[in-house]
Scaffold this motif. Structure first.
Motif, PDB file in Angstrom:
ATOM      1  N   PRO A 196      -0.992  -0.181   2.645  1.00 24.79           N
ATOM      2  CA  PRO A 196      -1.583  -1.496   2.367  1.00 24.79           C
ATOM      3  C   PRO A 196      -1.277  -1.969   0.953  1.00 24.79           C
ATOM      4  O   PRO A 196      -1.281  -1.176   0.000  1.00 24.79           O
ATOM      5  CB  PRO A 196      -3.079  -1.241   2.557  1.00 24.79           C
ATOM      6  CG  PRO A 196      -3.264   0.227   2.381  1.00 24.79           C
ATOM      7  CD  PRO A 196      -2.009   0.855   2.874  1.00 24.79           C
ATOM      8  N   LYS A 197      -0.990  -3.255   0.842  1.00 24.02           N
ATOM      9  CA  LYS A 197      -0.709  -3.826  -0.465  1.00 24.02           C
ATOM     10  C   LYS A 197      -2.018  -4.164  -1.171  1.00 24.02           C
ATOM     11  O   LYS A 197      -2.977  -4.611  -0.568  1.00 24.02           O
ATOM     12  CB  LYS A 197       0.146  -5.085  -0.324  1.00 24.02           C
ATOM     13  CG  LYS A 197       1.566  -4.817   0.162  1.00 24.02           C
ATOM     14  CD  LYS A 197       2.383  -6.094   0.182  1.00 24.02           C
ATOM     15  CE  LYS A 197       3.814  -5.813   0.628  1.00 24.02           C
ATOM     16  NZ  LYS A 197       4.641  -7.047   0.653  1.00 24.02           N
ATOM     17  N   VAL A 198      -2.026  -3.928  -2.459  1.00 27.13           N
ATOM     18  CA  VAL A 198      -3.194  -4.287  -3.272  1.00 27.13           C
ATOM     19  C   VAL A 198      -2.736  -5.203  -4.397  1.00 27.13           C
ATOM     20  O   VAL A 198      -1.600  -5.126  -4.867  1.00 27.13           O
ATOM     21  CB  VAL A 198      -3.870  -3.024  -3.857  1.00 27.13           C
ATOM     22  CG1 VAL A 198      -4.509  -2.195  -2.772  1.00 27.13           C
ATOM     23  CG2 VAL A 198      -2.884  -2.184  -4.651  1.00 27.13           C
ATOM     24  N   ASP A 199      -3.631  -6.092  -4.777  1.00 26.44           N
ATOM     25  CA  ASP A 199      -3.289  -7.060  -5.827  1.00 26.44           C
ATOM     26  C   ASP A 199      -3.297  -6.419  -7.216  1.00 26.44           C
ATOM     27  O   ASP A 199      -2.650  -6.908  -8.143  1.00 26.44           O
ATOM     28  CB  ASP A 199      -4.277  -8.233  -5.800  1.00 26.44           C
ATOM     29  CG  ASP A 199      -4.158  -9.048  -4.522  1.00 26.44           C
ATOM     30  OD1 ASP A 199      -3.042  -9.083  -3.964  1.00 26.44           O
ATOM     31  OD2 ASP A 199      -5.170  -9.622  -4.079  1.00 26.44           O
ATOM     32  N   LEU A 200      -4.027  -5.312  -7.330  1.00 26.34           N
ATOM     33  CA  LEU A 200      -4.139  -4.667  -8.627  1.00 26.34           C
ATOM     34  C   LEU A 200      -2.812  -4.039  -9.029  1.00 26.34           C
ATOM     35  O   LEU A 200      -2.233  -3.252  -8.289  1.00 26.34           O
ATOM     36  CB  LEU A 200      -5.226  -3.584  -8.582  1.00 26.34           C
ATOM     37  CG  LEU A 200      -5.454  -2.801  -9.877  1.00 26.34           C
ATOM     38  CD1 LEU A 200      -5.959  -3.711 -10.980  1.00 26.34           C
ATOM     39  CD2 LEU A 200      -6.430  -1.663  -9.643  1.00 26.34           C
ATOM     40  N   GLU A 201      -2.314  -4.392 -10.182  1.00 24.71           N
ATOM     41  CA  GLU A 201      -1.065  -3.813 -10.691  1.00 24.71           C
ATOM     42  C   GLU A 201      -1.398  -2.882 -11.848  1.00 24.71           C
ATOM     43  O   GLU A 201      -1.880  -3.310 -12.895  1.00 24.71           O
ATOM     44  CB  GLU A 201      -0.117  -4.918 -11.167  1.00 24.71           C
ATOM     45  CG  GLU A 201       1.243  -4.378 -11.577  1.00 24.71           C
ATOM     46  CD  GLU A 201       2.239  -5.485 -11.940  1.00 24.71           C
ATOM     47  OE1 GLU A 201       3.235  -5.174 -12.613  1.00 24.71           O
ATOM     48  OE2 GLU A 201       2.002  -6.649 -11.559  1.00 24.71           O
TER      49      GLU A 201
END
Length: 601
Positions: free
Chosen positions: A347-352
């Motif tokens: 899953p992709k997360v917005d947190l970088e």
């Protein structure tokens, strides 16, 4: 009633050495192998000898000498250390041993802490020695006594190949009985065996080839190799070492009905391989790094005239580099056998997350030495370096090459003799200098290399876990011994300019480096300051520093120094010092505005 303990893999291997009755254990620290000797040396009651040797070749020869005299011996190192020990390795294959000897060479797939990811099994093939390749910490422990047995039976050394996931993995380990039966030590004078002059070596080589075939037959029935034939299936997976655990789990997840051969000893069990090939139309070989098993399987299939389709690294299904895992094995199995599987979706997360490159510790004296070095030798200076914490000087722009242990000095000599006109300053640690730096310095002085050698003496072998070295005055087991002087060695090797400096004193260190740079010939600067981690542990750190916001101009000079204890507040546009500060005092010397103040603890 069995006893189980939750153990690090290396601790389990150390336990195996005890259970197997090891008598002499020597090694050189190298991740991921270091904790084996650390564990043995820390034991209060020992009926065996253990040492940290100055390098892997020396350690190998100590263990070899003990085994030739009849003892059960062990030498430990990481995979690249076996390169250093390869000279005695290849000839010990001819002489063999009288007692038993295990060569533990820990591989590091994916280069977690190494400059390459070579495969020790290739050395086993080259040296005609059997090799054990454990798949779990439990197996690693249990294999050691069996390796002693095999070594003694065939009078040859045995290579033992744990990988990072075995050495640094943890699991429950069931303990076995400790052997208190120690062989009698008595060196027998057998010139035709122990003296490897040409006439003796010629005779021994055919003998070694015969013994290797006898070992092959012995390992056919080894309990470390397991074959599961699925009568109704025409496909099979062959896997080895820790990869066999991943492969088995992947097969379970996929619900794959296939025969499975687990191989953990070399030479590979030919009969089991042929049985697998005869029961399957297609076989996938899964192993980490080199196609050692795969190549053998292909050879055996060709010799038997079998048309079984063999898949693996040659077809690009299994990578030849890096660590394997269950997902990689699932993908390889699916492609090999045409399974319709959906790869797991991450899953992709917005947190970088910010990048976190490895850095020198807060207050590390190496950072100060590099800071001065760059100032003196300039951006055009050439900075060969070595293997150790100070390799992280690359973040300071003061590391241009890293090849292998001790190579900084010799690479510098080569660059100079090639005609390079820019000044050269190389860096090497204290333990690395004792390991293989001394020969390089002798060579540089003898052949008139105009270079500066900076020996980063932090009074410990820090990178591999703070093991002692000859400059410290203590052995692996804490006994007092001679503290070898690096400066005396350098002078004895012919260096005319040899000076010690405290890298925390920037002014004095700059003066020493300038004079070293201007000296015609090979100059040596010993940047001497104890490892800051040891200082912390000993309670020697009594102060830290803080920033006076009124005086700070936000010039960032202290921040650019690169110490993790120094930060920059973007809102206040001022520097600040966090609680990682170790009180080295270097930043206060860098600040031109007197904005950094000492705080007593």
């Amino acid at each position: 009633m069995s006893t189980r303990e939750f153990m690090l893999g290396n601790v389990a291997i150390a336990r195996g050495i005890i259970e197997g009755g090891g008598q002499v254990i020597a090694g050189y620290p190298g991740t991921p192998s270091s904790e084996i000797i650390d564990t043995l040396a820390a034991m209060e009651k020992r009926d065996f000898y253990v040492e940290w040797s100055v390098n892997e070749k020396v350690a190998f020869e100590v263990a070899a000498g003990a085994a030739i005299a009849g003892a059960r011996s062990v030498v430990t190192m990481k995979h690249v250390g076996l390169n250093v020990a390869s000279d005695p390795l290849m000839t010990l294959s001819y002489t063999g041993v009288k007692g038993a000897m295990i060569i533990i060479s820990a591989d590091d797939p994916s280069c977690h802490s190494s400059q390459n990811e070579q495969d020790t099994r290739k050395y086993a093939q080259f040296a005609l020695m059997p090799c054990f390749d454990p798949s779990t910490p439990q197996e690693a422990k249990d294999m050691v006594p069996d390796a002693f047995r095999l070594s003694n039976k065939f009078q040859t050394a045995v290579i033992f190949r744990p990988t990072t996931r075995i050495s640094h993995g943890k699991s429950d380990v069931e303990l076995g009985k400790v052997s208190y039966d120690k062989p009698q030590i008595k060196f027998e004078k057998i010139p035709e065996r122990w003296i490897m002059m040409p006439k003796n070596a010629r005779v021994r080589h055919p003998y070694v080839l015969k013994i290797f075939e006898d070992i092959r037959k012995e390992l056919e029935t080894s309990l470390w190799n397991e074959l599961e034939i699925r009568e109704g299936s025409k496909i099979a997976v062959i896997s080895s070492g820790v990869a066999s655990v991943y492969a088995k789990e992947a097969m379970g997840i996929l619900g794959l009905d296939a025969s499975f051969l687990k191989i953990c000893t070399y030479p590979v069990p030919e009969n089991k391989v042929i049985s697998t090939l005869k029961h399957a139309d297609t076989v996938l070989v899964i192993e980490e790094l080199e196609p050692v098993v795969e190549d053998d399987v292909r050879i055996m299939a060709q010799k038997q005239g079998l048309g079984t389709k063999i898949l693996g690294k040659s077809e690009g299904l299994v990578p030849r580099h890096g660590e394997l895992n269950v997902d990689i094995c699932m993908e390889a199995i699916s492609k090999a056998f045409g399974l319709d599987t959906v790869p797991p979706v991450i899953p992709k997360v917005d947190l970088e997350l910010p990048t976190r490159p490895p850095v020198l510790c807060p207050g590390c004296s190496h950072r100060a030495a590099f800071y001065v070095m760059k100032k003196v030798f300039g951006k055009d200076g050439i900075y060969p370096s070595d293997i150790g914490c100070y390799t992280l000087g690359v973040q300071s722009g003061a590391v241009d090459t890293t090849l292998c242990m001790g190579a900084s000095i010799t690479v510098s000599s080569g660059i100079y003799h090639a005609g390079e006109e820019h000044p050269i300053c190389c860096t090497i640690g204290d333990s690395t200098f004792f390991h293989t730096g001394m020969n390089g310095l002798l060579n540089a002085v003898y052949n008139k290399a105009d270079i500066t050698v900076a020996i980063m003496d932090n009074r410990i072998t820090a990178m591999t876990g703070h093991q002692p070295n000859p400059g410290m005055g203590g052995t692996a087991v804490g006994e007092s011994t001679v503290a070898v002087s690096i400066s005396d060695i350098c002078r004895a090797l012919g260096a005319e300019f040899v000076e010690e400096t405290d890298p925390y004193d920037l002014t004095s260190t700059e003066d020493v480096f300038r004079r070293a740079r201007d000296h015609k010939g090979t100059s040596v600067v010993i940047a001497k300051q104890p490892c800051v981690i040891d200082l912390r542990r000993s309670g020697a750190i009594k102060s830290s520093f803080s920033v006076d916001e009124e005086k700070c101009t936000g010039c960032k000079a202290c921040v650019k120094f690169g110490c993790p204890a120094t930060e920059f507040d973007t809102e206040l546009k001022r520097a600040r010092i966090n609680n990682m500060c170790t009180g080295c005092g270097v930043c206060i010397q860098i600040c031109k505005f007197g904005a950094i103040l000492e705080v007593k603890r």
